[in-house]
Design a protein around this motif. Structure first.
Motif, PDB file in Angstrom:
ATOM      1  N   ARG A  34       0.838  -1.216   0.000  1.00  0.00           N
ATOM      2  CA  ARG A  34       0.000   0.000   0.000  1.00  0.00           C
ATOM      3  C   ARG A  34       0.865   1.256   0.000  1.00  0.00           C
ATOM      4  NH1 ARG A  34      -3.173  -3.158   3.611  1.00  0.00           N
ATOM      5  NH2 ARG A  34      -2.227  -2.130   5.421  1.00  0.00           N
ATOM      6  N   ALA A  35       1.946   1.228   0.781  1.00  0.00           N
ATOM      7  CA  ALA A  35       2.820   2.404   0.846  1.00  0.00           C
ATOM      8  C   ALA A  35       3.462   2.688  -0.511  1.00  0.00           C
ATOM      9  CB  ALA A  35       3.898   2.188   1.909  1.00  0.00           C
ATOM     10  N   ILE A  36       3.870   1.638  -1.219  1.00  0.00           N
ATOM     11  CA  ILE A  36       4.492   1.834  -2.533  1.00  0.00           C
ATOM     12  C   ILE A  36       3.461   2.351  -3.538  1.00  0.00           C
ATOM     13  CG2 ILE A  36       5.638   0.690  -4.450  1.00  0.00           C
ATOM     14  CD1 ILE A  36       7.385   1.088  -1.953  1.00  0.00           C
ATOM     15  N   LYS A  37       2.242   1.819  -3.485  1.00  0.00           N
ATOM     16  CA  LYS A  37       1.194   2.308  -4.387  1.00  0.00           C
ATOM     17  C   LYS A  37       0.873   3.768  -4.108  1.00  0.00           C
ATOM     18  CE  LYS A  37      -1.034  -2.158  -5.302  1.00  0.00           C
ATOM     19  NZ  LYS A  37      -2.250  -2.992  -5.106  1.00  0.00           N
ATOM     20  N   GLN A  38       0.847   4.152  -2.827  1.00  0.00           N
ATOM     21  CA  GLN A  38       0.597   5.545  -2.473  1.00  0.00           C
ATOM     22  C   GLN A  38       1.713   6.448  -2.987  1.00  0.00           C
ATOM     23  OE1 GLN A  38      -2.048   7.035  -1.162  1.00  0.00           O
ATOM     24  NE2 GLN A  38      -0.984   9.011  -1.337  1.00  0.00           N
ATOM     25  N   LEU A  39       2.957   5.954  -2.895  1.00  0.00           N
ATOM     26  CA  LEU A  39       4.098   6.720  -3.408  1.00  0.00           C
ATOM     27  C   LEU A  39       3.987   6.894  -4.918  1.00  0.00           C
ATOM     28  CD1 LEU A  39       6.822   8.085  -2.879  1.00  0.00           C
ATOM     29  CD2 LEU A  39       7.907   5.831  -3.076  1.00  0.00           C
ATOM     30  N   GLU A  40       3.576   5.852  -5.622  1.00  0.00           N
ATOM     31  CA  GLU A  40       3.392   5.948  -7.071  1.00  0.00           C
ATOM     32  C   GLU A  40       2.295   6.951  -7.412  1.00  0.00           C
ATOM     33  OE1 GLU A  40       4.765   1.572  -8.744  1.00  0.00           O
ATOM     34  OE2 GLU A  40       2.788   1.756  -7.827  1.00  0.00           O
ATOM     35  N   THR A  41       1.245   6.988  -6.581  1.00  0.00           N
ATOM     36  CA  THR A  41       0.169   7.953  -6.797  1.00  0.00           C
ATOM     37  C   THR A  41       0.683   9.375  -6.612  1.00  0.00           C
ATOM     38  OG1 THR A  41      -1.494   6.360  -6.063  1.00  0.00           O
ATOM     39  CG2 THR A  41      -2.106   8.694  -6.021  1.00  0.00           C
ATOM     40  N   GLU A  42       1.484   9.581  -5.568  1.00  0.00           N
ATOM     41  CA  GLU A  42       2.038  10.913  -5.302  1.00  0.00           C
ATOM     42  C   GLU A  42       2.941  11.372  -6.446  1.00  0.00           C
ATOM     43  OE1 GLU A  42       4.009  11.080  -1.568  1.00  0.00           O
ATOM     44  OE2 GLU A  42       2.314  10.293  -0.433  1.00  0.00           O
ATOM     45  N   ILE A  43       3.746  10.452  -6.968  1.00  0.00           N
ATOM     46  CA  ILE A  43       4.682  10.808  -8.035  1.00  0.00           C
ATOM     47  C   ILE A  43       3.976  10.914  -9.382  1.00  0.00           C
ATOM     48  CG2 ILE A  43       6.672   9.926  -9.335  1.00  0.00           C
ATOM     49  CD1 ILE A  43       7.748   8.863  -6.684  1.00  0.00           C
ATOM     50  N   GLY A  44       2.913  10.120  -9.542  1.00  0.00           N
ATOM     51  CA  GLY A  44       2.171  10.135 -10.799  1.00  0.00           C
ATOM     52  C   GLY A  44       2.767   9.223 -11.854  1.00  0.00           C
ATOM     53  N   ALA A  45       3.489   8.214 -11.422  1.00  0.00           N
ATOM     54  CA  ALA A  45       4.102   7.275 -12.367  1.00  0.00           C
ATOM     55  C   ALA A  45       4.393   5.967 -11.647  1.00  0.00           C
ATOM     56  CB  ALA A  45       5.390   7.841 -12.949  1.00  0.00           C
TER      57      ALA A  45
END
Length: 283
Positions: A34-45
């Protein structure tokens, strides 16, 4: 973008496996994912390309990995300097990707008994810096493997481990009881990035200049063997995946497990740590 999330990302990027990264971080896999998916959402990629075979870094992930490592190093350096000024009872230990070593387990238990009030911080480092951040003052003491440039460092040997060639289980040489370095002369060997300590690189290349893929962490070494038949070396004390095996090398100097610290350090916790380590690794 929190430092904790960046640490999660670096662990997954180095292990290239969410399960192993979760184990390394002492957490379960769902919150890590979940943390990695949230980070990807924040970065947009996307940072990782996911497939049934595992995960690989995307180009965006590769850029973030370099920046995240640099940022985490700067943050750790700041924390160490602040604690030093404040006089807080803290000891930062650098560990070279060998956290399952039974010697470390014994050392941790013995040191906790002797210094129950000391805050121990662990900095897990990749294979490109065998001093685990000592020269950059990111750690107080390192549990690592020699050889490396010992200039301005004090090094104490704790143990030696015989070394073997890591091969695919279906490799014809894997059926041998032992090998010599000459048996592997025509193979490709893994390399460390440019700028890595020359003594360290030479040792893991069997003392000869080699050609092969560049790796940073243990899992990349194992994948280089698994996918490309690259030769890797490993202490025989290490566990390997079922598809790989290590054949003892008769003419390879043993790998030296050592504790190292910056010469001239006066922190009494370092002296105590070294004494406890010496006793723990003798048992």
């Amino acid at each position: 973008m929190e430092l904790r999330t960046l640490r999660y990302f670096v662990a997954v990027a180095e292990e290239l496996h969410f399960g192993r990264a979760a184990t390394r971080l002492h957490m379960s896999q769902p919150p890590l994912s979940r943390a990695i998916k949230q980070l990807e959402t924040e970065i947009g990629a996307l940072l990782f390309a996911r497939s049934p075979a595992g995960v690989t870094l995307t180009p965006v992930g590769a850029v973030l990995l370099d920046e995240a490592r640099a940022l985490l190093d700067r943050a750790e350096g700041l924390r160490v300097r602040v604690h030093a000024v404040a006089g807080t009872a803290t000891l930062t230990v650098g560990v070279l990707g060998d956290g399952t070593d039974p010697g470390i387990t014994k050392l941790a238990a013995a040191f906790r008994r002797k210094h129950p009030g000391v805050d121990i911080r662990i900095r897990d480092t990749d294979l490109t810096d065998p001093t685990c951040g000592l020269r950059a003052k990111l750690v107080d003491v390192a549990l690592t493997r020699a050889p490396f440039d010992e200039t301005a460092l004090t090094v104490r040997q704790l143990r030696t481990d015989p070394v073997g060639a890591v091969l695919r289980a279906d490799d014809p040489l894997a059926r041998r009881d032992h090998l010599s370095l000459a048996d592997l002369a025509d193979r490709r060997w893994f390399q460390f990035p440019e700028g890595t300590d020359p003594a360290w690189q030479s040792y893991w290349n069997g003392g000869t200049r080699r050609e092969g893929p560049v790796v940073r962490v243990v899992q990349e070494c194992l994948h280089a063997v698994l996918w490309n038949g690259t030769v890797g070396l490993s202490p025989l004390s290490h566990d390997l995946p079922t598809d790989l095996t290590a054949v003892p090398l008769t003419d390879m100097a043993p790998s030296r497990v050592v504790a190292a610290w910056n010469t001239g350090e006066t922190n009494p916790l370092i002296r105590s740590f070294i004494a406890v380590a010496g006793a723990a690794y003798r048992r």
